[in-house]
Write a protein that holds these residues in place. Structure first.
Motif, PDB file in Angstrom:
ATOM      1  N   LYS A 121      55.203  26.623  11.089  1.00 57.62           N
ATOM      2  CA  LYS A 121      54.508  26.138  12.285  1.00 57.62           C
ATOM      3  C   LYS A 121      54.578  27.166  13.412  1.00 57.62           C
ATOM      4  O   LYS A 121      53.598  27.392  14.118  1.00 57.62           O
ATOM      5  CB  LYS A 121      55.106  24.804  12.762  1.00 57.62           C
ATOM      6  CG  LYS A 121      54.848  23.640  11.824  1.00 57.62           C
ATOM      7  CD  LYS A 121      55.411  22.354  12.419  1.00 57.62           C
ATOM      8  CE  LYS A 121      55.627  21.265  11.409  1.00 57.62           C
ATOM      9  NZ  LYS A 121      56.800  21.483  10.537  1.00 57.62           N
ATOM     10  N   THR A 122      55.761  27.756  13.600  1.00 56.04           N
ATOM     11  CA  THR A 122      55.871  28.767  14.658  1.00 56.04           C
ATOM     12  C   THR A 122      55.934  30.181  14.107  1.00 56.04           C
ATOM     13  O   THR A 122      55.499  31.127  14.751  1.00 56.04           O
ATOM     14  CB  THR A 122      57.151  28.529  15.506  1.00 56.04           C
ATOM     15  OG1 THR A 122      58.279  28.510  14.632  1.00 56.04           O
ATOM     16  CG2 THR A 122      57.078  27.234  16.255  1.00 56.04           C
ATOM     17  N   ALA A 123      56.491  30.334  12.886  1.00 57.11           N
ATOM     18  CA  ALA A 123      56.815  31.677  12.404  1.00 57.11           C
ATOM     19  C   ALA A 123      55.683  32.348  11.639  1.00 57.11           C
ATOM     20  O   ALA A 123      55.611  33.565  11.581  1.00 57.11           O
ATOM     21  CB  ALA A 123      58.052  31.601  11.516  1.00 57.11           C
ATOM     22  N   ASN A 124      54.821  31.545  11.038  1.00 61.81           N
ATOM     23  CA  ASN A 124      53.891  32.088  10.063  1.00 61.81           C
ATOM     24  C   ASN A 124      52.951  33.144  10.624  1.00 61.81           C
ATOM     25  O   ASN A 124      52.833  34.239  10.089  1.00 61.81           O
ATOM     26  CB  ASN A 124      53.077  30.944   9.463  1.00 61.81           C
ATOM     27  CG  ASN A 124      52.841  31.152   7.977  1.00 61.81           C
ATOM     28  OD1 ASN A 124      53.157  32.207   7.442  1.00 61.81           O
ATOM     29  ND2 ASN A 124      52.289  30.158   7.337  1.00 61.81           N
ATOM     30  N   MET A 125      52.273  32.798  11.721  1.00 66.99           N
ATOM     31  CA  MET A 125      51.251  33.697  12.238  1.00 66.99           C
ATOM     32  C   MET A 125      51.859  35.031  12.674  1.00 66.99           C
ATOM     33  O   MET A 125      51.332  36.097  12.360  1.00 66.99           O
ATOM     34  CB  MET A 125      50.509  33.039  13.410  1.00 66.99           C
ATOM     35  CG  MET A 125      49.491  32.004  12.987  1.00 66.99           C
ATOM     36  SD  MET A 125      48.290  32.611  11.777  1.00 66.99           S
ATOM     37  CE  MET A 125      47.419  33.826  12.757  1.00 66.99           C
ATOM     38  N   ALA A 126      53.007  34.946  13.368  1.00 59.77           N
ATOM     39  CA  ALA A 126      53.636  36.191  13.817  1.00 59.77           C
ATOM     40  C   ALA A 126      54.067  37.027  12.626  1.00 59.77           C
ATOM     41  O   ALA A 126      53.924  38.254  12.628  1.00 59.77           O
ATOM     42  CB  ALA A 126      54.836  35.865  14.707  1.00 59.77           C
ATOM     43  N   GLY A 127      54.566  36.377  11.599  1.00 57.90           N
ATOM     44  CA  GLY A 127      55.036  37.081  10.411  1.00 57.90           C
ATOM     45  C   GLY A 127      53.914  37.805   9.692  1.00 57.90           C
ATOM     46  O   GLY A 127      54.028  38.984   9.349  1.00 57.90           O
ATOM     47  N   LEU A 128      52.812  37.093   9.450  1.00 59.37           N
ATOM     48  CA  LEU A 128      51.750  37.757   8.702  1.00 59.37           C
ATOM     49  C   LEU A 128      51.004  38.765   9.571  1.00 59.37           C
ATOM     50  O   LEU A 128      50.526  39.797   9.066  1.00 59.37           O
ATOM     51  CB  LEU A 128      50.814  36.736   8.041  1.00 59.37           C
ATOM     52  CG  LEU A 128      50.004  35.791   8.901  1.00 59.37           C
ATOM     53  CD1 LEU A 128      48.632  36.388   9.129  1.00 59.37           C
ATOM     54  CD2 LEU A 128      49.870  34.451   8.193  1.00 59.37           C
ATOM     55  N   ALA A 129      50.958  38.503  10.888  1.00 58.78           N
ATOM     56  CA  ALA A 129      50.329  39.486  11.778  1.00 58.78           C
ATOM     57  C   ALA A 129      51.166  40.754  11.836  1.00 58.78           C
ATOM     58  O   ALA A 129      50.638  41.875  11.874  1.00 58.78           O
ATOM     59  CB  ALA A 129      50.165  38.894  13.176  1.00 58.78           C
ATOM     60  N   ALA A 130      52.508  40.584  11.809  1.00 57.33           N
ATOM     61  CA  ALA A 130      53.385  41.754  11.809  1.00 57.33           C
ATOM     62  C   ALA A 130      53.161  42.564  10.538  1.00 57.33           C
ATOM     63  O   ALA A 130      53.051  43.792  10.578  1.00 57.33           O
ATOM     64  CB  ALA A 130      54.848  41.309  11.918  1.00 57.33           C
ATOM     65  N   TRP A 145      49.654  40.644  19.315  1.00 56.28           N
ATOM     66  CA  TRP A 145      50.407  40.479  18.074  1.00 56.28           C
ATOM     67  C   TRP A 145      51.636  41.377  18.085  1.00 56.28           C
ATOM     68  O   TRP A 145      51.728  42.290  18.892  1.00 56.28           O
ATOM     69  CB  TRP A 145      49.517  40.801  16.858  1.00 56.28           C
ATOM     70  CG  TRP A 145      48.394  39.822  16.688  1.00 56.28           C
ATOM     71  CD1 TRP A 145      47.063  40.072  16.842  1.00 56.28           C
ATOM     72  CD2 TRP A 145      48.494  38.438  16.362  1.00 56.28           C
ATOM     73  NE1 TRP A 145      46.321  38.929  16.626  1.00 56.28           N
ATOM     74  CE2 TRP A 145      47.189  37.906  16.325  1.00 56.28           C
ATOM     75  CE3 TRP A 145      49.582  37.579  16.098  1.00 56.28           C
ATOM     76  CZ2 TRP A 145      46.926  36.574  16.036  1.00 56.28           C
ATOM     77  CZ3 TRP A 145      49.314  36.240  15.811  1.00 56.28           C
ATOM     78  CH2 TRP A 145      47.996  35.765  15.773  1.00 56.28           C
ATOM     79  N   PRO A 146      52.572  41.109  17.193  1.00 53.81           N
ATOM     80  CA  PRO A 146      53.779  41.943  17.142  1.00 53.81           C
ATOM     81  C   PRO A 146      53.409  43.414  16.989  1.00 53.81           C
ATOM     82  O   PRO A 146      52.497  43.763  16.239  1.00 53.81           O
ATOM     83  CB  PRO A 146      54.514  41.447  15.892  1.00 53.81           C
ATOM     84  CG  PRO A 146      54.020  40.057  15.684  1.00 53.81           C
ATOM     85  CD  PRO A 146      52.610  40.031  16.181  1.00 53.81           C
ATOM     86  N   ALA A 147      54.127  44.268  17.712  1.00 48.54           N
ATOM     87  CA  ALA A 147      53.871  45.701  17.650  1.00 48.54           C
ATOM     88  C   ALA A 147      54.977  46.359  16.843  1.00 48.54           C
ATOM     89  O   ALA A 147      56.116  46.455  17.305  1.00 48.54           O
ATOM     90  CB  ALA A 147      53.825  46.279  19.058  1.00 48.54           C
ATOM     91  N   PRO A 148      54.683  46.811  15.614  1.00 49.49           N
ATOM     92  CA  PRO A 148      55.721  47.431  14.787  1.00 49.49           C
ATOM     93  C   PRO A 148      56.368  48.600  15.515  1.00 49.49           C
ATOM     94  O   PRO A 148      55.705  49.325  16.250  1.00 49.49           O
ATOM     95  CB  PRO A 148      54.951  47.919  13.554  1.00 49.49           C
ATOM     96  CG  PRO A 148      53.694  47.128  13.535  1.00 49.49           C
ATOM     97  CD  PRO A 148      53.375  46.801  14.950  1.00 49.49           C
ATOM     98  N   GLY A 149      57.667  48.776  15.301  1.00 48.58           N
ATOM     99  CA  GLY A 149      58.374  49.884  15.922  1.00 48.58           C
ATOM    100  C   GLY A 149      58.864  49.565  17.321  1.00 48.58           C
ATOM    101  O   GLY A 149      59.537  50.380  17.942  1.00 48.58           O
ATOM    102  N   ALA A 150      58.520  48.371  17.802  1.00 46.86           N
ATOM    103  CA  ALA A 150      58.914  48.016  19.167  1.00 46.86           C
ATOM    104  C   ALA A 150      60.435  47.946  19.279  1.00 46.86           C
ATOM    105  O   ALA A 150      61.127  47.639  18.323  1.00 46.86           O
ATOM    106  CB  ALA A 150      58.291  46.684  19.565  1.00 46.86           C
ATOM    107  N   LYS A 151      60.932  48.226  20.456  1.00 48.72           N
ATOM    108  CA  LYS A 151      62.380  48.252  20.688  1.00 48.72           C
ATOM    109  C   LYS A 151      62.923  46.841  20.868  1.00 48.72           C
ATOM    110  O   LYS A 151      62.214  45.915  21.232  1.00 48.72           O
ATOM    111  CB  LYS A 151      62.680  49.063  21.952  1.00 48.72           C
ATOM    112  CG  LYS A 151      62.558  50.564  21.763  1.00 48.72           C
ATOM    113  CD  LYS A 151      63.523  51.280  22.740  1.00 48.72           C
ATOM    114  CE  LYS A 151      63.432  52.779  22.621  1.00 48.72           C
ATOM    115  NZ  LYS A 151      62.274  53.341  23.361  1.00 48.72           N
TER     116      LYS A 151
END
Ligand SMILES: [Zn+2]
Lengths: 931, 88
Positions: A498-507, A448-454
């Motif tokens: 469809k593409t953005a939702n999961m990454a957004g809420l996981a972030a 999942w997205p890692a907050p603070g990532a460069k």
């Protein structure tokens, strides 16, 4: 060129070349291609520019899950905006243009915006362009953002068919699970309809070497044939875009380019959701570069269109389903390098052309990057229908939980990512068995997205929302996913998450240290895919949208040269003849005042109220006392709402003891009838009252003017028409030419009038007889416009024009029943509350302008001196041909007490003066009426 | 699009129906000194319940009022009956 066509692969017709252009350059594709696959086959990857930063973008997905490649497409003079290149099938001669880009996707003059990204974060527009007014900036921003261009050309014949349909079992999705579910249900004797959005069924099957020991093409053909043989239907290029109440499924059926799609409203007994799953993006730096695609998208491009998306491919994936795609790419000639996303932060190298990946200083050479963050079941329709979602840790995905009534999910949509188990379950479910989704062989490592990532890590490609934007939204406390969505625009528009939702809420979950299921998803709303507004519109236009009511005398009016127009839902004569309209109307007024006018009043309501309780009933529904009305007599009165507002006015005639005819205004008949019906059935004994609307059964011709009596007399009726024998507000029933004729002495002009009502089929005879009798005296037909002036000269009001939703009868000078009526009536109590008793009520008055001044504009406000506060407004205003001066009616606060006062009138910045007077400007004593 | 069962005409599309009110609201006797508050309650206050509701609807083509029982959350229709005899 990195992407290219592989001979012998795909479902395209290699022998059917199609010529097309993209941003002015000529290309060739094949029948069966989409615009996107054809461009990739030609080595074109940059297909658009991003919405906000104008970053070059290419397709991420191969079908509805692509947020990037959206184009304006023209063919044969028809240009349509917002065409997804991945779902628009190629046709000979198409000219596609990228949007958000000028002059072309490859060279964008505004690409410099990207350098300023630091200042274009989430909420940037809201924060920066608020002062002094967002609307000052909006046109410029919209032009820069470029939402595609709508062609000015009228699309002739672009009309969507709309069908109503039903079936016992609707299967959504023609992949493996959908096909076997549909087949099982059809073979079990059920009426099955399967919808598949591609041009042919098969879904993910095409990516496989074989299925159940058979070649994919043979297997798919066998399933479709079996469904059809068992009586089922298979609709292709048909997308179920929404589930509505009571299992009505909206299905949009795409046709050839330029033809409006067809809308099928399918009422399904049961819905089997086999909509599959999507590959989700992986969040790493520069993950939006053209050439970064989903693993599944690359598999589809090869299997369906014979397009290998790269020659040297780096794969960033965390799951077994993605790995299963890779052998086909290798077999087609690609060199594939897997990069473990867990081994360190990844950054894509290169801009318009990818050079490779960097992971912790280690460089992987590649011309293409494929990513897969795991499969997300497509649960949009499940949620439209009210189904619940459960979080599955093993799959790291939301999967269908508690089912909505009559709906079941199978295959990848249910989380069954393994083909064998999916098929087994789908067969069982279609026969009515329970669904038991098993994870079986599918496995993944959470990623999942890692907050603070460069670096710039894209969450939503379509709206240019990055991980940093989500972090900013969280810092500013937009932590609810619904707020996050609105603040950043994440998951909006055609992507619909469809593409953005999961990454957004996981972030957001990661930023806040909460589990993903606790953060939840945003609301899924139809339509699942973008569809033209025309689809909903269809043939609902003109007469099919708003059918006009037609007069029995329409032909006679046309023959007399009538200018027909819509008045209160009826097609009626406004005036007769051609030329200076104001002059014609004024002449008609002078004719009617001088001799007589013949007016078609047929739309006037004729609602009969009959029965032993009829008297008590009309006394209750009317503001005025009706029970004292004698048979053969007529009374003017109001119908009120329970709130005390005047709903309608008109006359009521008592035909005999137990029978009344309510003559409500022409445009209110349906509403009044419903109002009466509701009160008849609720609170009264419906066996003792009967209501019958005979408006359309009778035609009414009104003779009005000083010569009216003489002209009606020429009909030779056996009735004494003299003022003494037949005074104003009386009703007579006679026989004329062997049929009934009802004569009412009522007047909307202030002159002697006879309303003659006859069976509609005989209206023409009566009309012609009156025209013939009137012509020698100089009388002729009178249009509605002239009548409107004549009634205003008398101060007679039109409900809804000279009244508003707050007007009560005592505002109109009819205060007696309010004080004196002793029995209950509709609206009675509301006439005595503080508001009804206020002295600041708007009352109906007349307005007079100075000698020689022009008429007041209707709608002009009467304003208080100094404060400019509105005290009321002009409701009717005309040049009176009778008085040869302007007249006006107005609703003015406490107007009746201010007779003779001069007031200020304001209209569109101009100020006038007028004097308050009584509403009746002509013959206030009523001498003409009773003549 | 919902399907409502008119007790007289059978199941029909929701567009043929008009909502008339919640069942059980009685008009106060206005000859008997109704207070402003009671009248306002009658005019404006709705129970607006979540879940099982009983409402009065009119089927426009036949003009009959009837009682519709339905679930205001799931939109499920529970049943319908003529207004007569439904006094409550
Ligand atoms: Zn009915």
């Amino acid at each position: 060129m990195s992407a290219h066509r592989v001979a012998g692969r795909g479902r395209i017709d290699a022998d059917a070349p199609l010529n097309f252009s993209f941003d002015g350059r000529a290309f060739q594709g094949r029948r069966g291609d989409t615009i996107a696959s054809a461009l990739l086959a030609n080595g074109v990857r940059v297909m658009g520019r991003s919405f906000k930063y104008h970053r070059p973008r290419g397709p991420w997905g191969a079908w509805v899950d692509d947020p990037n490649a959206i184009m304006n497409v023209a063919l044969n003079g028809v240009e349509l905006p917002n065409c997804p290149a991945t779902t628009t099938y190629l046709e000979e001669g198409m000219a596609a243009r990228s949007v958000n880009a000028f002059p072309s996707a490859r060279f964008d003059l505004k690409g410099g915006l990207d350098l300023f990204h630091r200042w274009l974060g989430a909420g940037f527009y809201y924060k920066t362009f608020m002062w002094p007014d967002w609307h000052l900036f909006e046109p410029m921003i919209r032009r820069m953002a470029g939402l595609g261009a709508v062609s000015d050309a009228v699309l002739e014949g672009y009309v969507a068919d709309q069908l109503h349909d039903r079936c016992e079992v609707l299967v959504v999705g023609g992949g493996a699970a959908g096909l076997v579910a549909a087949r099982s249900a059809a073979e079990a004797g059920q009426d099955v309809c399967l919808v598949e959005d591609h041009a042919e069924c098969g879904g993910g099957v095409w990516q496989r070497a074989e299925i159940e020991g058979t070649a994919p093409a043979d297997w798919v053909a066998a399933q479709v044939a079996a469904i059809v043989a068992a009586g089922g239907r298979v609709l292709t290029r048909a997308t179920a875009f929404g589930v509505f109440d009571h299992r009505m499924v909206g299905i949009v059926e795409n046709r050839a380019f330029g033809q409006a799609p067809r809308l099928r409203r399918m009422r399904a007994g049961r819905i089997v959701l086999a909509s599959g799953a999507l590959d989700r993006p992986v969040t790493f730096a520069n993950n939006d570069r053209p050439g970064v695609m989903s693993v599944d998208g690359a598999g589809e491009m090869l299997a369906r269109y014979g397009v290998l998306v790269g020659r040297r491919i780096a794969v960033v994936a965390n799951n077994s389903a993605a790995r299963a795609v890779l052998p086909a790419l290798v077999q087609a000639g690609a060199e594939v390098v897997e990069v473990d996303p867990a081994a360190g932060p990844i950054r894509v190298l290169g801009a318009k052309r990818i050079r490779g990946l960097d992971q912790g200083g280690r460089r992987v050479e590649a011309d293409t990057v494929l990513a897969s963050g795991g499969l997300t079941p497509l649960v949009h329709l499940w949620r439209h229908a009210g189904g619940k979602l459960d979080w599955c840790d093993a799959r790291q995905a939301f999967i269908p939980g508690r089912a909505p009534e009559g709906m079941v999910a199978v295959g990848a949509a249910a989380g069954a990512f393994d083909l064998e188990s999916a098929l087994e379950e789908a067969r069982g479910v279609a026969r009515g068995g329970a669904v038991e989704a098993s994870v079986s062989h599918y496995h993944l490592t959470p990623l999942w997205p890692a907050p603070g990532a460069k670096g710039r890590q894209w969450i939503d490609f379509q709206h240019d929302v990055t991980l940093k934007d989500v972090e900013l939204a969280a810092r500013e406390n937009y932590v609810s996913v619904e707020h996050l969505k609105r603040y950043t625009t994440l998951g909006m528009a055609s992507d619909q998450g469809k593409t953005a939702n999961m990454a957004g809420l996981a972030a957001m979950a990661a930023i806040q240290g909460r589990p993903i299921p606790e953060v939840g998803t945003t609301t899924f709303r139809p339509p699942f895919v973008p569809i033209p507004i025309e689809t909903y519109h269809g043939a609902h236009r003109g007469q099919l949208w708003h059918p006009l009511k037609r007069l029995a005398l329409e032909e006679a009016h046309r023959a007399a040269g009538a200018a027909l127009g819509e008045y209160g839902g009826w097609l009626r004569p406004g005036w007769y003849g051609q030329g200076d309209v104001a002059q014609i109307i004024a002449e008609e007024v002078r004719m009617a005042r001088g001799t007589a006018g013949i007016f078609d009043a047929s739309p006037l309501g004729k609602i009969e109220v009959m029965g032993p309780d009829a008297e008590a009933f009309v006394d209750f529904v009317y503001y005025n006392t009706i029970r004292t009305l004698k048979p053969g007599h007529i009374r003017y009165g109001f119908l009120l709402s329970e709130g005390g507002a005047v709903m309608d006015d008109g006359v009521i005639a008592r035909v005999d003891q137990d029978r009344f005819v309510i003559s409500c205004s022409s445009s209110h008949v349906d509403g009044v009838r419903t109002h009466l019906e509701a009160w008849r059935q609720d609170g009264n004994d419906p066996d003792r009252i009967f209501i019958h609307d005979t408006t359309q059964h009778w035609a009414t011709v009104t003779m009005t003017g000083p010569k009216a009596r003489e002209i009606v007399g020429a009909l030779g009726l056996e009735v004494d028409l003299s003022a003494e024998a037949f005074p104003h507000m009386r009703l007579r029933e006679v026989v004329w030419q062997g049929g009934p004729l009802r004569i009412a002495r009522v007047s909307f002009t202030g002159d002697v009038s006879f309303e003659l009502s006859i069976r509609a089929s005989r209206a023409e005879e009566l009309w012609q007889a009156l025209i013939a009798a009137g012509a020698p005296l100089g009388a002729g037909p009178l249009g509605l416009e002239a009548l409107s002036i004549m009634r205003a000269e008398k101060g007679y009001l039109i409900i809804g024009k000279d009244t508003d939703g707050e007007t009560m009868p005592h505002d109109l000078g009819f205060g007696i029943p309010r004080q004196k009526k002793t029995v209950a009536f509709i609206g009675d109590r509301s006439l005595h509350n503080a508001k009804a008793n206020s002295t600041a009520r708007k009352q109906l008055v007349g307005l007079r302008v100075a000698e020689g001044a022009v008429m007041l504009p209707t709608g002009a406000h009467v304003v208080e001196a100094g404060t400019q506060r509105s005290l009321g407004y002009v409701t009717s205003s005309y040049d009176s041909p009778t008085l040869d001066r302007p007249i006006a009616l107005a609703l003015i606060e406490d107007g009746v007490a201010q007779m003779g006062r001069e007031v200020t009138i304001w209209h569109l910045g101009e100020t006038r003066r007028a004097t308050i007077c009584g509403p009746c400007a002509f013959d206030p004593e009523g001498e003409r009426l009773h003549a | 699009m919902q399907i409502f069962p008119c007790p007289f005409c059978g199941p029909r599309d929701e567009r043929e129906f008009h909502f008339a009110g919640e069942l059980g609201k009685t008009r106060p006797d206005t000859r008997d000194g109704v207070s402003d508050a009671d009248w306002a309650r009658y005019l404006h206050e709705q129970r607006n319940e979540k879940g099982h509701v009983r409402e009065v609807w009119m089927h426009m083509p036949c003009s009959e009022l009837f009682v519709l029982e339905r679930d205001s959350v799931s939109m499920a229709v529970i049943g319908s009956s003529p207004l007569r005899g439904a006094a409550e």
